[in-house]
Design an enzyme around this catalytic site. Structure first.
Site, mmCIF file in Angstrom:
data_model
loop_
_atom_site.group_PDB
_atom_site.id
_atom_site.type_symbol
_atom_site.label_atom_id
_atom_site.label_comp_id
_atom_site.label_asym_id
_atom_site.label_seq_id
_atom_site.Cartn_x
_atom_site.Cartn_y
_atom_site.Cartn_z
ATOM 1 N N TYR A 147 -19.584 7.606 1.998
ATOM 2 C CA TYR A 147 -19.256 8.944 1.485
ATOM 3 C C TYR A 147 -20.152 9.332 0.306
ATOM 4 O O TYR A 147 -20.157 10.478 -0.125
ATOM 5 C CB TYR A 147 -17.772 9.039 1.070
ATOM 6 C CG TYR A 147 -16.780 8.727 2.169
ATOM 7 C CD1 TYR A 147 -17.169 8.703 3.503
ATOM 8 C CD2 TYR A 147 -15.446 8.453 1.879
ATOM 9 C CE1 TYR A 147 -16.257 8.401 4.515
ATOM 10 C CE2 TYR A 147 -14.533 8.159 2.881
ATOM 11 C CZ TYR A 147 -14.947 8.121 4.191
ATOM 12 O OH TYR A 147 -14.047 7.819 5.186
ATOM 13 N N LYS B 113 -15.167 0.869 1.850
ATOM 14 C CA LYS B 113 -15.554 0.370 3.179
ATOM 15 C C LYS B 113 -17.013 -0.071 3.233
ATOM 16 O O LYS B 113 -17.879 0.569 2.639
ATOM 17 C CB LYS B 113 -15.339 1.470 4.232
ATOM 18 C CG LYS B 113 -13.989 2.148 4.168
ATOM 19 C CD LYS B 113 -13.779 3.115 5.335
ATOM 20 C CE LYS B 113 -12.587 4.015 5.105
ATOM 21 N NZ LYS B 113 -12.884 5.202 4.295
ATOM 22 N N LEU C 216 -3.767 15.864 9.725
ATOM 23 C CA LEU C 216 -3.628 17.319 9.919
ATOM 24 C C LEU C 216 -4.624 17.800 10.968
ATOM 25 O O LEU C 216 -4.921 18.992 11.040
ATOM 26 C CB LEU C 216 -3.900 18.055 8.593
ATOM 27 C CG LEU C 216 -3.045 17.641 7.401
ATOM 28 C CD1 LEU C 216 -3.417 18.453 6.162
ATOM 29 C CD2 LEU C 216 -1.558 17.821 7.723
ATOM 30 N N MET D 49 0.853 -1.187 0.000
ATOM 31 C CA MET D 49 0.000 0.000 0.000
ATOM 32 C C MET D 49 0.892 1.243 0.000
ATOM 33 O O MET D 49 1.768 1.363 0.864
ATOM 34 C CB MET D 49 -0.864 0.005 1.267
ATOM 35 C CG MET D 49 -1.557 1.327 1.512
ATOM 36 S SD MET D 49 -2.155 1.453 3.214
ATOM 37 C CE MET D 49 -3.737 0.678 2.996
ATOM 38 N N PRO D 50 0.695 2.180 -0.946
ATOM 39 C CA PRO D 50 1.468 3.424 -0.869
ATOM 40 C C PRO D 50 1.187 4.135 0.461
ATOM 41 O O PRO D 50 0.020 4.250 0.872
ATOM 42 C CB PRO D 50 0.939 4.249 -2.050
ATOM 43 C CG PRO D 50 0.361 3.236 -2.997
ATOM 44 C CD PRO D 50 -0.176 2.142 -2.119
ATOM 45 N N GLY E 265 -7.758 10.822 0.777
ATOM 46 C CA GLY E 265 -9.077 10.447 1.297
ATOM 47 C C GLY E 265 -10.181 11.174 0.550
ATOM 48 O O GLY E 265 -10.040 12.348 0.201
ATOM 49 N N THR E 266 -11.294 10.467 0.313
ATOM 50 C CA THR E 266 -12.369 11.053 -0.510
ATOM 51 C C THR E 266 -13.609 11.415 0.302
ATOM 52 O O THR E 266 -14.706 11.464 -0.243
ATOM 53 C CB THR E 266 -12.749 10.098 -1.657
ATOM 54 O OG1 THR E 266 -13.317 8.906 -1.088
ATOM 55 C CG2 THR E 266 -11.539 9.739 -2.508
ATOM 56 N N HIS F 277 -16.129 -0.434 8.037
ATOM 57 C CA HIS F 277 -15.963 1.003 8.311
ATOM 58 C C HIS F 277 -15.916 1.311 9.809
ATOM 59 O O HIS F 277 -15.093 2.112 10.259
ATOM 60 C CB HIS F 277 -17.104 1.778 7.637
ATOM 61 C CG HIS F 277 -16.833 3.228 7.427
ATOM 62 N ND1 HIS F 277 -17.249 3.926 6.328
ATOM 63 C CD2 HIS F 277 -16.184 4.144 8.189
ATOM 64 C CE1 HIS F 277 -16.853 5.187 6.421
ATOM 65 N NE2 HIS F 277 -16.222 5.341 7.543
ATOM 66 N N ASP G 80 -8.726 6.407 -0.836
ATOM 67 C CA ASP G 80 -9.563 5.830 0.222
ATOM 68 C C ASP G 80 -11.009 6.271 0.016
ATOM 69 O O ASP G 80 -11.303 7.469 0.034
ATOM 70 C CB ASP G 80 -9.067 6.315 1.585
ATOM 71 C CG ASP G 80 -9.897 5.756 2.729
ATOM 72 O OD1 ASP G 80 -9.696 4.572 3.073
ATOM 73 O OD2 ASP G 80 -10.762 6.492 3.256
HETATM 74 N N1 LIG Z 1 -12.562 5.699 8.950
HETATM 75 C C1 LIG Z 1 -13.186 6.795 9.294
HETATM 76 O O1 LIG Z 1 -14.148 6.795 10.044
HETATM 77 C C2 LIG Z 1 -12.702 8.095 8.733
HETATM 78 C C3 LIG Z 1 -13.090 9.296 9.349
HETATM 79 C C4 LIG Z 1 -12.596 10.482 8.827
HETATM 80 C C5 LIG Z 1 -11.773 10.473 7.713
HETATM 81 N N2 LIG Z 1 -11.447 9.295 7.120
HETATM 82 C C6 LIG Z 1 -10.614 9.247 5.889
HETATM 83 O O2 LIG Z 1 -9.464 10.037 6.071
HETATM 84 C C7 LIG Z 1 -9.391 11.033 5.058
HETATM 85 C C8 LIG Z 1 -8.627 12.219 5.576
HETATM 86 O O3 LIG Z 1 -9.282 12.786 6.706
HETATM 87 P P1 LIG Z 1 -9.275 14.313 7.005
HETATM 88 O O4 LIG Z 1 -10.227 14.989 6.087
HETATM 89 O O5 LIG Z 1 -9.460 14.552 8.426
HETATM 90 O O6 LIG Z 1 -7.773 14.700 6.567
HETATM 91 P P2 LIG Z 1 -6.836 15.913 6.894
HETATM 92 O O7 LIG Z 1 -5.933 16.005 5.724
HETATM 93 O O8 LIG Z 1 -6.275 15.762 8.269
HETATM 94 O O9 LIG Z 1 -7.770 17.180 6.972
HETATM 95 C C9 LIG Z 1 -8.364 17.751 5.837
HETATM 96 C C10 LIG Z 1 -8.550 19.224 6.161
HETATM 97 O O10 LIG Z 1 -7.263 19.807 6.207
HETATM 98 C C11 LIG Z 1 -7.188 20.907 5.323
HETATM 99 N N3 LIG Z 1 -5.927 20.836 4.595
HETATM 100 C C12 LIG Z 1 -5.510 19.892 3.719
HETATM 101 N N4 LIG Z 1 -4.268 20.158 3.293
HETATM 102 C C13 LIG Z 1 -3.884 21.300 3.902
HETATM 103 C C14 LIG Z 1 -2.708 22.080 3.856
HETATM 104 N N5 LIG Z 1 -1.683 21.726 3.092
HETATM 105 N N6 LIG Z 1 -2.645 23.198 4.627
HETATM 106 C C15 LIG Z 1 -3.679 23.553 5.393
HETATM 107 N N7 LIG Z 1 -4.833 22.864 5.481
HETATM 108 C C16 LIG Z 1 -4.933 21.738 4.731
HETATM 109 C C17 LIG Z 1 -8.345 20.762 4.375
HETATM 110 O O11 LIG Z 1 -8.768 22.052 4.085
HETATM 111 P P3 LIG Z 1 -9.491 22.453 2.694
HETATM 112 O O12 LIG Z 1 -10.774 21.728 2.716
HETATM 113 O O13 LIG Z 1 -9.643 23.921 2.814
HETATM 114 O O14 LIG Z 1 -8.554 22.025 1.586
HETATM 115 C C18 LIG Z 1 -9.365 19.988 5.175
HETATM 116 O O15 LIG Z 1 -10.188 20.874 5.915
HETATM 117 C C19 LIG Z 1 -10.839 11.250 4.650
HETATM 118 O O16 LIG Z 1 -11.010 11.839 3.383
HETATM 119 C C20 LIG Z 1 -11.325 9.819 4.675
HETATM 120 O O17 LIG Z 1 -10.909 9.137 3.505
HETATM 121 C C21 LIG Z 1 -11.879 8.115 7.626
#
Ligand SMILES: NC(=O)c1ccc[n+]([C@@H]2O[C@H](COP(=O)([O-])OP(=O)(O)OC[C@H]3O[C@@H](n4cnc5c(N)ncnc54)[C@H](OP(=O)(O)O)[C@@H]3O)[C@@H](O)[C@H]2O)c1
Length: 314
Positions: free
Chosen positions: A57, A86, A220, A21-22, A27-28, A119, A52
């Site tokens: 979603y 998932k 993040l 896995m890379p 994440g989508t 999930h 992902d």
């Molecule tokens: N298994 C689960 O229950 C579960 C739950 C949550 C998430 N996930 C998975 O994990 C993925 C990632 O989660 P996450 O959305 O929390 O990821 P994240 O990358 O920690 O947070 C995304 C947020 O960070 C901001 N962001 C991204 N790149 C940035 C940068 N370079 N500088 C400043 N802000 C930045 C984005 O803002 P902007 O929108 O303004 O770009 C967005 O609001 C999801 O898409 C999903 O696939 C799984």
């Protein structure tokens, strides 16, 4: 090759001989369909090869179509990307697992998945309603199925070749252990929230010892402010090493041996988040010493996904 190629190219070996896995995943979890399409395209263009998804979603079709178009336009083979989706909580009954898997595959327009995850460990009332609630607004759980029964149905998906490997998400060590002990096919991946405010060290150590890939979401801190992107230690390190706070946080995740999922929504952020490289040892150690502890997503407690509004998390 650039100096950052080590992390960009890093691949995590999957147990059961199921390939790699890379480490850097896109994440989508993006509610808006148009943004799903542009962000997925930008991620592929920036270099992300791990995607992902989830039936929950409700955008597998958009992601799938964007990936097909992107692969064709760039001459990238299906085998060169890694796609996860998932099983949602309302499909935990064993007889619902294969139809849910096939429906996801069909929406994604793929003939196999690299990884299929349960999930959450919470079973909801079986059916097409993803968020079943009683009259008081409480989630209707399904007490008629165990996680192990769902896992057994996941195991049978691997046999026919359409599902390369299986794993779990939003699970703690206490719930993972009995599945791990009883599984015929051991979980290859565990996807959980993890970042410097929630390092999940015990779970990470268990995963490393057993050869399970630990896949961190919200690296993040979900971009929440105030939060990790504004943490004084992270800001100081970013200034010192000439990287952005986001690049520091993502590098820390890879450096401690996890894979990660991030969701940049613009082309510039996709390039920024893919362009990461290792941190000096002192910077890495300094992040490990951050004392703040904060869970941002409540899904592990309820099965209902959702980032906790600012100021309410514990
Ligand atoms: N298994 C689960 O229950 C579960 C739950 C949550 C998430 N996930 C998975 O994990 C993925 C990632 O989660 P996450 O959305 O929390 O990821 P994240 O990358 O920690 O947070 C995304 C947020 O960070 C901001 N962001 C991204 N790149 C940035 C940068 N370079 N500088 C400043 N802000 C930045 C984005 O803002 P902007 O929108 O303004 O770009 C967005 O609001 C999801 O898409 C999903 O696939 C799984």
């Amino acid at each position: 090759m650039t100096e950052s190629s080590d992390f960009q190219m890093k691949k995590m070996p999957l147990s059961n001989g199921a390939g790699h896995m890379p480490a850097l995943g896109f994440g989508t979890l993006i509610p808006d369909p148009a943004v799903t399409i542009s962000a997925t395209r930008d991620a592929l263009e920036a270099g992300f090869r791990h995607f992902d998804c989830a039936e929950r979603y409700r955008n597998e079709r958009e992601v799938g179509e964007t990936l097909q178009a992107g692969l064709a336009a760039r001459g990238i083979a299906r085998e060169d990307i890694f796609v996860t989706t998932k099983l949602w909580n309302s499909n935990h009954r064993p007889e619902r697992v294969e139809p849910a898997f096939e429906a996801s595959l069909n929406r994604l327009g793929l003939n196999y998945l690299d990884l299929y995850l349960i999930h959450t460990p919470f079973a909801f009332q079986p059916g097409d309603e993803q968020d079943p609630r009683d009259q008081k607004g409480n989630v209707i759980y399904d007490r008629g199925v165990t996680l192990l029964e769902t896992w057994r149905a996941m195991e049978s998906l691997v046999a026919d070749g359409k599902c390369r490997t299986i794993g779990l998400s939003d699970i703690g060590l206490n719930e993972l252990l009995p599945i791990y002990e009883s599984a015929r096919i051991k979980p290859a991946v565990v996807q959980v929230e993890a970042h410097p405010y929630l390092p999940e060290t015990e779970l990470l150590e268990f995963c490393k010892a057993k050869g399970i890939v630990f896949l961190a979401f919200a690296p993040l801190g979900h971009g929440m402010k105030p939060g990790l992107l504004e943490d004084p230690a992270i800001l100081a390190i970013a200034a010192r090493v000439g990287k952005t706070p986001a690049q520091v946080l993502l590098a820390w995740a890879v450096q401690r041996g996890t894979a990660l999922l991030t969701t940049p929504k613009s082309a510039a952020r996709a390039r920024e988040n893919f362009n990461i490289s290792s941190l000096p040892e002192d910077a890495f150690d300094e992040i490990n010493r951050i004392q703040t502890r904060q869970r941002l997503n409540d899904v592990v407690n309820t099965g209902s996904p959702g980032f906790i509004p600012r100021g309410k998390s514990t």
